[in-house]
Design an enzyme around this catalytic site. Structure first.
Site, PDB file in Angstrom:
ATOM      1  N   ASP A   9       0.851  -1.170   0.000  1.00 27.86           N
ATOM      2  CA  ASP A   9       0.000   0.000   0.000  1.00 27.86           C
ATOM      3  C   ASP A   9       0.901   1.239   0.000  1.00 27.86           C
ATOM      4  O   ASP A   9       2.126   1.147   0.074  1.00 27.86           O
ATOM      5  CB  ASP A   9      -0.954  -0.022   1.213  1.00 27.86           C
ATOM      6  CG  ASP A   9      -2.216   0.779   0.936  1.00 27.86           C
ATOM      7  OD1 ASP A   9      -3.267   0.447   1.505  1.00 27.86           O
ATOM      8  OD2 ASP A   9      -2.162   1.732   0.134  1.00 27.86           O
TER       9      ASP A   9
ATOM     10  N   GLU B  54     -10.959   6.342   4.113  1.00 31.04           N
ATOM     11  CA  GLU B  54      -9.974   5.742   5.010  1.00 31.04           C
ATOM     12  C   GLU B  54     -10.142   6.213   6.450  1.00 31.04           C
ATOM     13  O   GLU B  54     -11.273   6.445   6.911  1.00 31.04           O
ATOM     14  CB  GLU B  54      -8.562   5.998   4.460  1.00 31.04           C
ATOM     15  CG  GLU B  54      -8.392   5.472   3.036  1.00 31.04           C
ATOM     16  CD  GLU B  54      -6.962   5.454   2.566  1.00 31.04           C
ATOM     17  OE1 GLU B  54      -6.721   5.746   1.389  1.00 31.04           O
ATOM     18  OE2 GLU B  54      -6.065   5.106   3.346  1.00 31.04           O
TER      19      GLU B  54
HETATM   20  C1  GLC Z   1      -4.510   4.143  -0.220  1.00 31.77           C
HETATM   21  C2  GLC Z   1      -5.378   2.960   0.107  1.00 31.77           C
HETATM   22  C3  GLC Z   1      -5.429   1.923  -0.966  1.00 31.77           C
HETATM   23  C4  GLC Z   1      -5.244   2.561  -2.328  1.00 31.77           C
HETATM   24  C5  GLC Z   1      -3.868   3.183  -2.390  1.00 31.77           C
HETATM   25  C6  GLC Z   1      -3.631   3.915  -3.718  1.00 31.77           C
HETATM   26  O1  GLC Z   1      -3.773   4.524   0.904  1.00 31.77           O
HETATM   27  O2  GLC Z   1      -5.108   2.303   1.341  1.00 31.77           O
HETATM   28  O3  GLC Z   1      -6.677   1.250  -0.859  1.00 31.77           O
HETATM   29  O4  GLC Z   1      -5.375   1.582  -3.351  1.00 31.77           O
HETATM   30  O5  GLC Z   1      -3.627   4.075  -1.321  1.00 31.77           O
HETATM   31  O6  GLC Z   1      -4.516   4.984  -3.859  1.00 31.77           O
END
Ligand code: GLC
Length: 642
Positions: free
Chosen positions: A341, A536
């Site tokens: 991530d 988030e």
């Molecule tokens: C974010 C999320 C993830 C996402 C990534 C790219 O922090 O946790 O779900 O795909 O970054 O945007």
């Protein structure tokens, strides 16, 4: 045929071809140079006096292409493939210089002009440089098209996953995956960081709405359907087709099972409580509740998985070799690649060198850096040269990544498939989204046969900021990372939909604050309440009651309406016990996306209510999280009036 046998076969083929070449003048064939083709056309190598390398032969077995290419790669080219960079943090020239294998748009990461053509130009612009590298390995570009291509203005935006959970309709979800893949591929995004296959156990979590349900079986059913939708055509795997995209079940594993207060992350000045926290369950529970959706997604063909920020067993998931390598790649036989991530490896305790060593050795194959790619490349190179990361681990990671790129057909169609741009917000896609909205609605109360409403109702009052607000209908991950209130993208608001449905004789009056003056009581009052968008950890909330403003609005509308219909727009169940008493009818709409007409379709009886709760509904905050407290829900999982 085992991988070892395949390697021997490839070696044999190479020896034979070298022997035959010996008979001919020993001219080492120059690697083909590709003049960037116009977008969407497939790549045809500039003809050279001798055959192209095996890896560029689309008729060759993929395993052979992978081994041929891998054998040609330098360490720098291999590590470049393991590096994913956020698109504002790198120039096209550096994509070439550092052999970068992947770029991404983070939430809201659109080009300055947010149009399909500008997306395609942006991504193709990077791709052209990737294809000019010595080996011409194409980029794979990723984005979070989690409920339609949400970053793209004018995309069809479907209900968020919690609403799809209420539909319990895998066929619908598969069709949504297909439509989403088409709108993403049109812009050159051949990698979708979706579906979230979390099994949210605590609805105070800001990512509850990205999950389908609290129920593992339902999540598994719909996750597999969405993976098929992104990668299949007509029910058949078609990953190499230029209208399909790579799915990414996320976030592995247990992101939906964290304990309140176990998170230490601060996001936009907001102290998270659950997001990125500690999944404090034993292994049996982890395997029973949180792992099955990944098994279902892998069976459905998933070839990339994103790892979770959260922790389990005393380790950050990005450091969890047991789960990432022994369980996922070993026990479950996952053949695809693992992507980190966003800057997640930096959270592993220790310095950056140990973060890189720990995560790659744990089983991460690609790192979403996403900013300082030079530092990542420098660090991983040093770790390999020091022997802290075995070359075999690098080769395994690159083999996995290349296999997926070949499976995706990227070597043959690296550029955006602009022929699909006309499908964006096409009638077919809008009708599909409207169907999804209809099926996602859950009716919690309907006294005195308030619903369905008559189209001939004389006077209707509509109130609430959410009644005329596309941004609030869409929720997070829409145009902006956090989403945004207001007219952020084309669509049909609830108010628009009501006006488009009622008879010419009906008067519809809208006032955001529900102040209708001395106009007398309405036959029907419709008030929209709920949550403003978030994403988030920003959405981690201790109190899920309606805001005081919303509570007052419902009371005000109660006084001005003969019949009162409350519509809730939110990313999760909320505590609305008092408002349920006041309302004659209560409709849960979750975050339905751009096609609000689907709400009017059901409100006015063109279609029945069929949605069922994907989460048990709490009476009060002290009962949350219901799966853990075991308190009696106000409405049980699966409840919904027809
Ligand atoms: C974010 C999320 C993830 C996402 C990534 C790219 O922090 O946790 O779900 O795909 O970054 O945007």
């Amino acid at each position: 045929m085992t991988r070892k046998m395949l390697t021997l076969l490839t070696a044999l083929v190479t020896i034979v071809s070298l022997l035959s070449a010996c008979a001919a003048p020993t001219v080492t064939p120059p690697l083909p140079t590709f003049t960037p083709t116009s977008p969407a056309e497939t790549r045809t190598p500039v003809s050279t006096p001798t055959a192209s390398p095996l890896y560029l032969d689309p008729t060759a077995p993929i395993e052979a292409r992978v081994e041929d290419l891998l054998a040609r790669m330098t360490l720098a080219e291999k590590i470049g493939q393991m590096t994913q960079v956020e698109k504002n943090s790198i120039t096209p020239e550096d994509v070439k210089t550092y052999f970068i294998g992947s770029l991404l748009s983070g939430g809201g990461g659109s080009p300055p002009r947010n149009t399909p053509e500008s997306w395609a130009d942006m991504i193709d612009g990077f791709q052209e440089y990737a294809l000019q590298t010595r080996l011409g390995i194409p980029l794979i570009y990723g984005a979070d098209a989690v409920h339609g291509h949400g970053n793209l203005k004018g995309a069809t935006i479907f209900p968020h996953n919690i609403g799809l959970g209420a539909t319990r309709d895998p066929d619908l979800v598969e069709r949504i995956g297909r439509a989403t893949a088409i709108e993403a591929a049109a812009t050159g995004v051949y990698w979708n960081f979706a579906p979230v296959v979390a099994v949210p156990q605590d609805i105070r979590w800001g990512r509850t709405y990205e999950g389908y349900s609290q129920d593992t079986g339902l999540v598994s059913l719909l996750a597999a359907a969405y993976v098929r939708g992104l990668q299949n055509i007509g029910g058949v795997p078609a990953l190499s087709d230029p209208s399909t995209v790579l799915a990414t079940p996320k976030h592995f594993v247990g992101d939906g099972g964290t304990a309140w207060g176990s998170s230490t992350c601060i996001m936009m000045e907001h102290h998270c409580k659950l997001d990125q926290g500690v999944t404090d369950v034993d292994e049996a529970t982890l395997r029973a509740v949180h792992l099955p959706p990944y098994i279902a997604a892998i069976e459905a063909g998933a070839l990339s998985i994103m790892v979770s920020y959260s922790s389990w067993g005393g380790l950050k998931m990005h450091a969890q070799k047991y789960l990432l390598t022994d369980v996922l790649k070993g026990e479950l036989g996952f053949q695809g690649f693992l992507v980190s991530d966003w800057q997640a490896i930096d959270q592993i305790p220790g310095d950056y060198y140990s973060d890189v060593v720990t995560s790659i050795n744990a089983g991460l194959d690609m790192i979403m850096v996403p900013y300082d790619y030079k530092k990542f490349i420098r660090t991983l190179t040093a770790a390999v040269e020091a022997g802290d990361v075995p070359v075999e681990r690098i080769d395994d990671a690159v083999r996995r990544i290349l296999t997926v790129k070949f499976r995706l057909g990227l070597f043959e169609h690296p550029y955006a498939n602009r022929s699909l741009i006309s499908a964006i917000r096409s009638t077919e896609h809008l009708e599909l989204a409207r169907e999804a909205v209809r099926k996602s609605l859950v009716l919690l109360k309907n006294e005195g046969e308030t619903l369905p409403l008559s189209k001939e109702t004389a006077l209707i009052y509509v109130a609430g900021v959410g009644a005329d607000n596309i941004g609030m209908q869409c929720g997070g991950w829409t145009i902006e990372w956090q989403g945004k209130s207001g007219p952020i993208t084309p669509g049909t608001t609830i108010l628009d939909a009501i006006k488009a449905t009622v008879s010419a004789e009906t008067t519809v009056r809208y006032h955001r604050a529900g102040n209708f003056g001395e106009g007398g009581k309405a036959d029907v009052g419709i008030v929209v309440v709920g949550e403003l968008p978030y994403a988030e950890g920003v959405g981690d909330r201790e109190d899920l009651s309606l805001s005081p403003q919303d509570a007052e609005l419902v009371t005000r509308m109660r006084e001005q309406s003969e019949k009162l219909v409350v519509i809730l727009l939110s990313g999760r169940p909320m505590v609305v016990t008092e408002q349920l008493e006041q309302a004659d009818a209560f409709v849960v709409a979750w975050w339905p996306g751009t096609e609000g007409q689907g709400i009017a379709d059901v409100l006015f009886g063109a279609y029945p209510f069929t949605g069922k709760l994907p989460h048990a509904w709490p009476r009060a905050m002290e009962d949350v999280p219901l799966p853990r407290t075991g308190a009696a829900p106000l409405f049980p999982y699966g409840y919904g009036l027809d």
